[in-house]
Design a protein around this motif. Sequence first.
Motif, short mmCIF file in Angstrom:
data_model
loop_
_atom_site.label_atom_id
_atom_site.label_comp_id
_atom_site.label_asym_id
_atom_site.label_seq_id
_atom_site.Cartn_x
_atom_site.Cartn_y
_atom_site.Cartn_z
N LEU A 10 47.44 55.79 14.72
CA LEU A 10 48.77 55.52 14.21
C LEU A 10 49.39 56.86 13.79
CD1 LEU A 10 51.03 53.69 13.12
CD2 LEU A 10 49.69 53.40 11.03
N GLU A 12 49.28 60.03 15.11
CA GLU A 12 48.30 61.13 15.07
C GLU A 12 48.56 62.10 16.22
OE1 GLU A 12 46.48 61.25 12.49
OE2 GLU A 12 45.76 59.27 11.90
N ASN A 36 48.85 52.20 17.77
CA ASN A 36 49.17 51.09 16.87
C ASN A 36 50.63 51.16 16.40
OD1 ASN A 36 47.38 49.72 13.94
ND2 ASN A 36 48.38 48.72 15.63
N GLY A 60 47.44 47.44 11.93
CA GLY A 60 46.18 47.24 11.24
C GLY A 60 45.04 47.89 12.00
N ALA A 82 41.28 59.05 14.88
CA ALA A 82 42.16 59.91 15.68
C ALA A 82 42.57 61.18 14.95
CB ALA A 82 43.41 59.12 16.07
N ASP A 83 42.03 61.40 13.74
CA ASP A 83 42.52 62.53 12.93
C ASP A 83 41.58 63.73 12.90
OD1 ASP A 83 40.48 61.49 11.42
OD2 ASP A 83 41.70 61.01 9.66
N ARG A 195 41.24 65.60 7.48
CA ARG A 195 42.02 65.35 8.70
C ARG A 195 42.66 66.65 9.18
NH1 ARG A 195 45.92 62.16 9.83
NH2 ARG A 195 45.09 60.25 8.97
N SER A 200 47.78 60.79 5.87
CA SER A 200 46.77 59.78 5.62
C SER A 200 47.39 58.39 5.57
CB SER A 200 46.08 60.07 4.29
OG SER A 200 45.16 59.05 4.00
N LYS A 201 46.69 57.40 6.10
CA LYS A 201 47.16 56.01 6.00
C LYS A 201 46.32 55.21 5.02
CE LYS A 201 48.68 57.63 9.75
NZ LYS A 201 48.05 58.74 10.47
N SER A 203 42.85 56.41 2.60
CA SER A 203 42.30 56.92 1.34
C SER A 203 43.22 57.89 0.63
CB SER A 203 40.96 57.61 1.62
OG SER A 203 41.16 58.63 2.56
#
Length: 226
Positions: A10, A12, A36, A60, A82-83, A195, A200-201, A203
């Motif tokens: 998502l 990235e 996503n 999600g 993907a990071d 990353r 970040s999505k 944490s």
Amino acid sequence: MTVCVIIPALNEAESIGVVLAAIPAGLAAEVIVVDNGSTDDTAARALAAGARVVREDRRGYGFACAAGVAATQADIMVFLDADLSDFPEEMAALLAPIQSGQADLVLGSRFLAGNLSRSVMPPQQRFGNWLASRLMQRLYRIPVTDLSPFRAVRRDVLLALDMREMTYGWPTEMMVKAARRGYRLTEIAVRYRARYAGRSKVSGTVRGALLAAYYILGTTLRYAWQ
Ligand SMILES: Nc1nc2c(ncn2[C@@H]2O[C@H](COP(=O)(O)OP(=O)(O)OP(=O)(O)O)[C@@H](O)[C@H]2O)c(=O)[nH]1
Ligand SMILES: [Mg+2]
């Protein structure tokens, strides 16, 4: 056994090409990036780097992983973020216990090596992983120490699990249901880093961290007495 790498992504765009380039040549028959609903160049960059791109508009992590699973017939599936937080170079070690018939599900653990620095994983994420792992040890009798995004699983095993959690609970559901059904789970030590780029999505955001905690703990408890 054929291998497919599934990468949920998502937004990235900056890192996806680097992740794809780091996957060891010759290990996987197929690499699928599940876009996503990115609003950046993630899909185009993934295609340019040689991946197959599958689109999943339902937002999600679980929806993205499940879309990748539905798009392949490979015998073993490897999940990777993907990071560039994981080290794709370590994929052979992750696959080995399945290829040699010793495990059905191999989980990377970022804590086994004992050298993960504080700057790479903030205290709340460290605590969350510790708590969820302890609960799984107690409730499911599995020797896990982490919920890492870097995992490998046999296709027939994953399909038999009948996955239902389509957001943050997906990895947890895979672990606890596999344990309940008597599949063999193994952990191997994996490295982890911050990353590579982008946002970040989970944490690194309050909303993401709270939702992840809720779904991970909820899923861990839900299957404990079934
Ligand atoms: N949370 C979340 N992640 C998604 C989704 N779709 C794809 N992803 C991917 O899932 C992976 C995990 O998300 P991250 O933002 O890296 O979460 P994190 O590792 O806890 O946070 P960082 O510390 O920033 O690495 C990334 O590769 C995302 O691009 C989604 O809908 N939600
Ligand atoms: Mg990450």
